[in-house]
Motif scaffolding. Sequence first.
Motif, short mmCIF file in Angstrom:
data_model
loop_
_atom_site.label_atom_id
_atom_site.label_comp_id
_atom_site.label_asym_id
_atom_site.label_seq_id
_atom_site.Cartn_x
_atom_site.Cartn_y
_atom_site.Cartn_z
N TYR A 145 24.62 87.29 57.90
CA TYR A 145 23.85 87.48 59.13
C TYR A 145 24.72 88.02 60.26
O TYR A 145 24.29 88.03 61.41
CB TYR A 145 23.21 86.15 59.54
N SER A 147 26.42 87.46 66.63
CA SER A 147 25.30 88.07 65.89
C SER A 147 24.41 86.99 65.29
O SER A 147 23.17 87.10 65.29
CB SER A 147 25.84 88.98 64.78
N ARG A 148 25.01 85.94 64.79
CA ARG A 148 24.25 84.85 64.17
C ARG A 148 23.49 84.06 65.24
O ARG A 148 22.35 83.62 65.01
CB ARG A 148 25.19 83.93 63.40
N TYR A 173 20.49 86.02 66.16
CA TYR A 173 19.52 86.02 65.07
C TYR A 173 18.64 84.78 65.10
O TYR A 173 17.45 84.82 64.79
CB TYR A 173 20.25 86.12 63.72
N THR A 174 19.21 83.65 65.50
CA THR A 174 18.46 82.40 65.50
C THR A 174 17.81 82.09 66.84
O THR A 174 17.03 81.12 66.93
CB THR A 174 19.40 81.22 65.14
N HIS A 180 14.50 81.20 61.53
CA HIS A 180 15.83 81.76 61.34
C HIS A 180 16.91 80.68 61.42
O HIS A 180 17.93 80.76 60.72
CB HIS A 180 16.09 82.85 62.39
#
Length: 496
Positions: A107, A113-114, A117-118, A124
């Motif tokens: 991810y 970035s992670r 994403y969440t 997510h």
Amino acid sequence: MTDLDTDRTDDVQRCLDALSALGLDARLPLELVQSSYETLRLERFTVTLVHNGRHWDVTRVEPGDTTLCAYGAAVDLGSTTVVMRLMDFTSGSILAEDTVRNGQRAYGDEILSRIFYTKDNPEHRKELQAVTVDTLNTLLDNVCGEAGVDPDQVCTMVIGGNTTMIHFLLGLDTFCIFHTPFRPVITSPGLVSGPALGLHVRGPVYCFPATANYLGGDIISGLLATGLTQREETALFLDIGTNGEMVVGNNTYLIGGAGAAGPALEGGISRSGMRARAGAVDSITIRDGVLTCTTIENEKPKGICGSGIVDLLAQMLLAGWMDRQGTLQPEKSSRIRRFEDQWAIAYADETESATGEALLFTQEDIRQFTETKAAAHTMVAVLLNTAGLTLDDIDRIYLAGAFGRHLDLESAITIGIYPDAPREKFRNVGNSSLDGACDLLCGRVTPEEADRVAKEIYYLEFAMQETFVEEMRAASFYPHTNLEQYPTVAAKMQQP
């Protein structure tokens, strides 16, 4: 007739009475009674207990005598790699160790970035939690397989990880860690049910507490492993990588802070940069105008990792191929060539590299690395200044983490990442987060001690300190604007 035939005491109370006779104030949770009531009725059985800070919790009930089959897992939950050791409680020995890639990297290589994403997406968050748990279960299967141990016999797990990694593991929102006011959901998770998380551990999982959003449980674990918090000597604990995390103090006070250093030490700033794996240039020397390098596993060069970059810059500075501002000097070596609109050093030319193309480290790469090394130096300088200390007041310097283990100390000092202190003060402690987890598993440190240390650290917001910008500017030279801070480097630079 046996005593069991005439004794009307219920099975649970009979177990608790036996523990009380040993001086143990214990609790036996209902869910365990529901799954183990037949075993509790046996004349002989073994229980596993974990202390929760107030009393003992029974976490497992097994028929017969299984006291010689008790194991625990110690974990360093890193953002890039995850390491696990399987410990034998009977002997305190390490039975197996394994390292795997953190499944979260699918991810994004960078934590940010992670986090994005969440953000605002519970599904997510569940994905990231699931891949984190899968990573740990894979490791558990690996170490148990290597040691010939049934995973069911692993009764507990201890995890050291930064604040974000622990939030991912627990399925919690991580955006709050990154966004003002930088307040985590939780800093002291304590004991969590392994099965409830989906882990193949029948007992509880302990996560080291954090001090703040960027000073996490991996640092608390590392501090306990070094014994820094128990000694009178004043020590500096440094874990410098993508982030710089550091603590100074002793058994009477602790001051810590953390900040972004950047991806340079992972080779993440150059188009030919790479992580430390086969084919990565990991060391460089320049002697009599000749550059030579080594690579991991002795393969032909494919790129350069963090330790190679540090060596390259240190060697170019001492050889005069680069000035103190980090500017390449093309008249000094034919390896310095034009690349597009800038100068670059070919640390492996077309005949040397695995790709058949020259591997270059450009002037722009040097500029970006300069920001990283300046940030690392500045955080240490601001930390010591806030504590009212000079380098002479520091008795010991602990270098933790993967970069502390692999960087050449002389090269790191030469370019100004580490302070120019007497070399005997430095101690390379490697993966201290993992060592601290092992210590807690074996009872050499306690959860209460970990909580105390996490709460006692006075946390600095580096960027809010008045001298931060000024220090950054001064540290943007090699090794520093003020050479009096680097006397051994200055002496080397004066040598022909």
